[in-house]
Scaffold this motif. Structure first.
Motif, PDB file in Angstrom:
ATOM      1  N   GLY A   1       4.814  -6.112  -1.408  1.00 20.62           N
ATOM      2  CA  GLY A   1       3.752  -4.945  -1.636  1.00 20.62           C
ATOM      3  C   GLY A   1       3.231  -4.522  -0.358  1.00 20.62           C
ATOM      4  O   GLY A   1       3.151  -5.451   0.440  1.00 20.62           O
ATOM      5  N   TRP A   2       2.296  -3.683  -0.566  1.00 24.85           N
ATOM      6  CA  TRP A   2       1.519  -3.056   0.286  1.00 24.85           C
ATOM      7  C   TRP A   2       0.153  -2.936  -0.159  1.00 24.85           C
ATOM      8  O   TRP A   2      -0.161  -2.442  -1.146  1.00 24.85           O
ATOM      9  CB  TRP A   2       2.095  -1.616   1.143  1.00 24.85           C
ATOM     10  N   TYR A   3      -0.818  -3.390   0.659  1.00 25.46           N
ATOM     11  CA  TYR A   3      -2.165  -3.563   0.268  1.00 25.46           C
ATOM     12  C   TYR A   3      -2.846  -2.866   1.346  1.00 25.46           C
ATOM     13  O   TYR A   3      -2.356  -2.628   2.675  1.00 25.46           O
ATOM     14  CB  TYR A   3      -2.721  -4.960   0.141  1.00 25.46           C
ATOM     15  N   ARG A   4      -4.213  -2.437   1.202  1.00 26.65           N
ATOM     16  CA  ARG A   4      -4.704  -1.875   2.615  1.00 26.65           C
ATOM     17  C   ARG A   4      -6.287  -2.298   2.255  1.00 26.65           C
ATOM     18  O   ARG A   4      -6.805  -2.630   1.411  1.00 26.65           O
ATOM     19  CB  ARG A   4      -4.749  -0.396   2.376  1.00 26.65           C
ATOM     20  N   GLN A   5      -6.838  -2.358   3.561  1.00 28.22           N
ATOM     21  CA  GLN A   5      -8.406  -2.579   3.661  1.00 28.22           C
ATOM     22  C   GLN A   5      -9.088  -1.769   4.774  1.00 28.22           C
ATOM     23  O   GLN A   5      -8.663  -1.847   5.883  1.00 28.22           O
ATOM     24  CB  GLN A   5      -8.666  -4.159   4.057  1.00 28.22           C
ATOM     25  N   ALA A   6     -10.037  -1.060   4.206  1.00 28.90           N
ATOM     26  CA  ALA A   6     -10.760  -0.134   5.145  1.00 28.90           C
ATOM     27  C   ALA A   6     -12.115  -1.071   5.505  1.00 28.90           C
ATOM     28  O   ALA A   6     -12.391  -1.839   4.720  1.00 28.90           O
ATOM     29  CB  ALA A   6     -11.199   1.070   4.390  1.00 28.90           C
ATOM     30  N   PRO A   7     -12.476  -0.464   6.441  1.00 25.86           N
ATOM     31  CA  PRO A   7     -13.602  -1.143   7.130  1.00 25.86           C
ATOM     32  C   PRO A   7     -14.786  -1.232   6.124  1.00 25.86           C
ATOM     33  O   PRO A   7     -15.057  -0.253   5.483  1.00 25.86           O
ATOM     34  CB  PRO A   7     -14.162  -0.377   8.149  1.00 25.86           C
ATOM     35  N   GLY A   8     -15.541  -2.360   5.697  1.00 29.68           N
ATOM     36  CA  GLY A   8     -16.488  -2.490   4.685  1.00 29.68           C
ATOM     37  C   GLY A   8     -16.226  -2.417   3.241  1.00 29.68           C
ATOM     38  O   GLY A   8     -16.852  -2.419   2.309  1.00 29.68           O
ATOM     39  N   LYS A   9     -14.588  -2.363   2.958  1.00 30.83           N
ATOM     40  CA  LYS A   9     -14.202  -2.212   1.716  1.00 30.83           C
ATOM     41  C   LYS A   9     -13.216  -3.532   1.486  1.00 30.83           C
ATOM     42  O   LYS A   9     -12.807  -3.965   2.267  1.00 30.83           O
ATOM     43  CB  LYS A   9     -13.508  -0.799   1.378  1.00 30.83           C
ATOM     44  N   GLN A  10     -13.005  -3.662  -0.129  1.00 28.56           N
ATOM     45  CA  GLN A  10     -12.383  -4.709  -0.454  1.00 28.56           C
ATOM     46  C   GLN A  10     -10.644  -4.370  -0.340  1.00 28.56           C
ATOM     47  O   GLN A  10     -10.198  -3.047  -0.221  1.00 28.56           O
ATOM     48  CB  GLN A  10     -12.540  -4.972  -1.892  1.00 28.56           C
ATOM     49  N   ARG A  11     -10.057  -5.275  -0.082  1.00 27.72           N
ATOM     50  CA  ARG A  11      -8.435  -5.089  -0.043  1.00 27.72           C
ATOM     51  C   ARG A  11      -8.168  -4.486  -1.495  1.00 27.72           C
ATOM     52  O   ARG A  11      -8.471  -5.087  -2.534  1.00 27.72           O
ATOM     53  CB  ARG A  11      -8.059  -6.258   0.295  1.00 27.72           C
ATOM     54  N   GLU A  12      -7.291  -3.620  -1.316  1.00 30.20           N
ATOM     55  CA  GLU A  12      -6.841  -3.002  -2.716  1.00 30.20           C
ATOM     56  C   GLU A  12      -5.053  -2.638  -2.813  1.00 30.20           C
ATOM     57  O   GLU A  12      -4.732  -2.553  -1.590  1.00 30.20           O
ATOM     58  CB  GLU A  12      -7.336  -1.549  -2.860  1.00 30.20           C
ATOM     59  N   LEU A  13      -4.563  -2.924  -3.581  1.00 28.21           N
ATOM     60  CA  LEU A  13      -3.062  -2.738  -3.664  1.00 28.21           C
ATOM     61  C   LEU A  13      -2.873  -1.213  -3.821  1.00 28.21           C
ATOM     62  O   LEU A  13      -3.590  -0.478  -4.482  1.00 28.21           O
ATOM     63  CB  LEU A  13      -2.690  -3.141  -5.163  1.00 28.21           C
ATOM     64  N   VAL A  14      -1.796  -0.920  -2.696  1.00 28.88           N
ATOM     65  CA  VAL A  14      -1.464   0.271  -2.843  1.00 28.88           C
ATOM     66  C   VAL A  14      -0.102   0.464  -3.619  1.00 28.88           C
ATOM     67  O   VAL A  14       0.041   1.399  -4.532  1.00 28.88           O
ATOM     68  CB  VAL A  14      -1.053   0.929  -1.103  1.00 28.88           C
ATOM     69  N   THR A  15       0.754  -0.377  -3.413  1.00 33.31           N
ATOM     70  CA  THR A  15       1.983  -0.255  -4.168  1.00 33.31           C
ATOM     71  C   THR A  15       2.885  -1.527  -4.018  1.00 33.31           C
ATOM     72  O   THR A  15       2.724  -2.188  -3.175  1.00 33.31           O
ATOM     73  CB  THR A  15       2.770   0.941  -3.522  1.00 33.31           C
ATOM     74  N   SER A  16       3.738  -1.762  -5.194  1.00 37.50           N
ATOM     75  CA  SER A  16       4.581  -3.002  -4.999  1.00 37.50           C
ATOM     76  C   SER A  16       5.850  -2.600  -5.567  1.00 37.50           C
ATOM     77  O   SER A  16       6.022  -1.602  -6.358  1.00 37.50           O
ATOM     78  CB  SER A  16       3.887  -4.242  -5.767  1.00 37.50           C
ATOM     79  N   ILE A  17       6.903  -3.543  -5.136  1.00 43.52           N
ATOM     80  CA  ILE A  17       8.147  -3.407  -5.849  1.00 43.52           C
ATOM     81  C   ILE A  17       8.860  -4.438  -5.934  1.00 43.52           C
ATOM     82  O   ILE A  17       8.748  -5.494  -5.046  1.00 43.52           O
ATOM     83  CB  ILE A  17       8.794  -2.321  -4.695  1.00 43.52           C
ATOM     84  N   THR A  18       9.758  -4.711  -7.044  1.00 44.98           N
ATOM     85  CA  THR A  18      10.096  -6.092  -7.308  1.00 44.98           C
ATOM     86  C   THR A  18      11.548  -5.879  -6.541  1.00 44.98           C
ATOM     87  O   THR A  18      12.146  -5.058  -6.178  1.00 44.98           O
ATOM     88  CB  THR A  18      10.460  -6.119  -9.141  1.00 44.98           C
ATOM     89  N   THR A  19      12.323  -7.318  -6.828  1.00 45.09           N
ATOM     90  CA  THR A  19      13.616  -7.293  -6.343  1.00 45.09           C
ATOM     91  C   THR A  19      14.583  -6.211  -7.042  1.00 45.09           C
ATOM     92  O   THR A  19      15.401  -5.769  -6.225  1.00 45.09           O
ATOM     93  CB  THR A  19      14.180  -8.820  -6.651  1.00 45.09           C
ATOM     94  N   GLY A  20      14.397  -5.971  -8.156  1.00 45.68           N
ATOM     95  CA  GLY A  20      15.107  -5.102  -8.897  1.00 45.68           C
ATOM     96  C   GLY A  20      14.786  -3.703  -8.609  1.00 45.68           C
ATOM     97  O   GLY A  20      15.481  -2.739  -9.285  1.00 45.68           O
TER      98      GLY A  20
END
Length: 120
Positions: free
Chosen positions: A35-54
């Motif tokens: 998956g990809w997460y992102r974190q902006a200055p002063g903000k919590q890390r958040e999930l952007v998107t994820s993908i399974t093996t399938g």
């Protein structure tokens, strides 16, 4: 040991596109979720998107229709195509891979992150 190396970040103008890559190496078990997460200055890390093996993917509401995740299982690599970028997409983007063994122990690894900056 598992290592994740992201690439592809940079500075773009609003409306432009970027493609991020994350190559995983080491003892990676399958099935897993990347998956990809992102974190902006002063903000919590958040999930952007994820993908399974399938290939099953899910997306945060704020990127629906703009971002696309894909993966190459043979290369243990995950990609993030980001279109129609907005200033609010500016953040450090981090790659993640996780899986659980038969005992239920969860293995969770992170990359160092790549900066994405979008100017308005």
């Amino acid at each position: 040991q598992v290592q994740l190396v992201e690439s592809g970040g940079g500075l773009v103008q609003a409306g432009e596109s970027l493609r991020l890559s994350c190559a995983a190496s080491g003892s990676i078990f399958s099935p897993n979720v990347m998956g990809w997460y992102r974190q902006a200055p002063g903000k919590q890390r958040e999930l952007v998107t994820s993908i399974t093996t399938g290939g099953g993917a899910n997306y945060a509401d704020f990127v629906q229709g703009r971002f696309t995740i894909s993966r190459d299982n043979a290369k243990n690599t995950v990609y993030l195509q980001m279109n129609s970028l907005k200033a609010e997409d500016t953040a450090v983007y981090l790659c993640n891979v996780k899986w659980a063994d038969r005992a239920g122990h969860v293995y969770d690894y992170w990359g160092q992150g790549t900066q994405v900056s979008v100017s308005s």
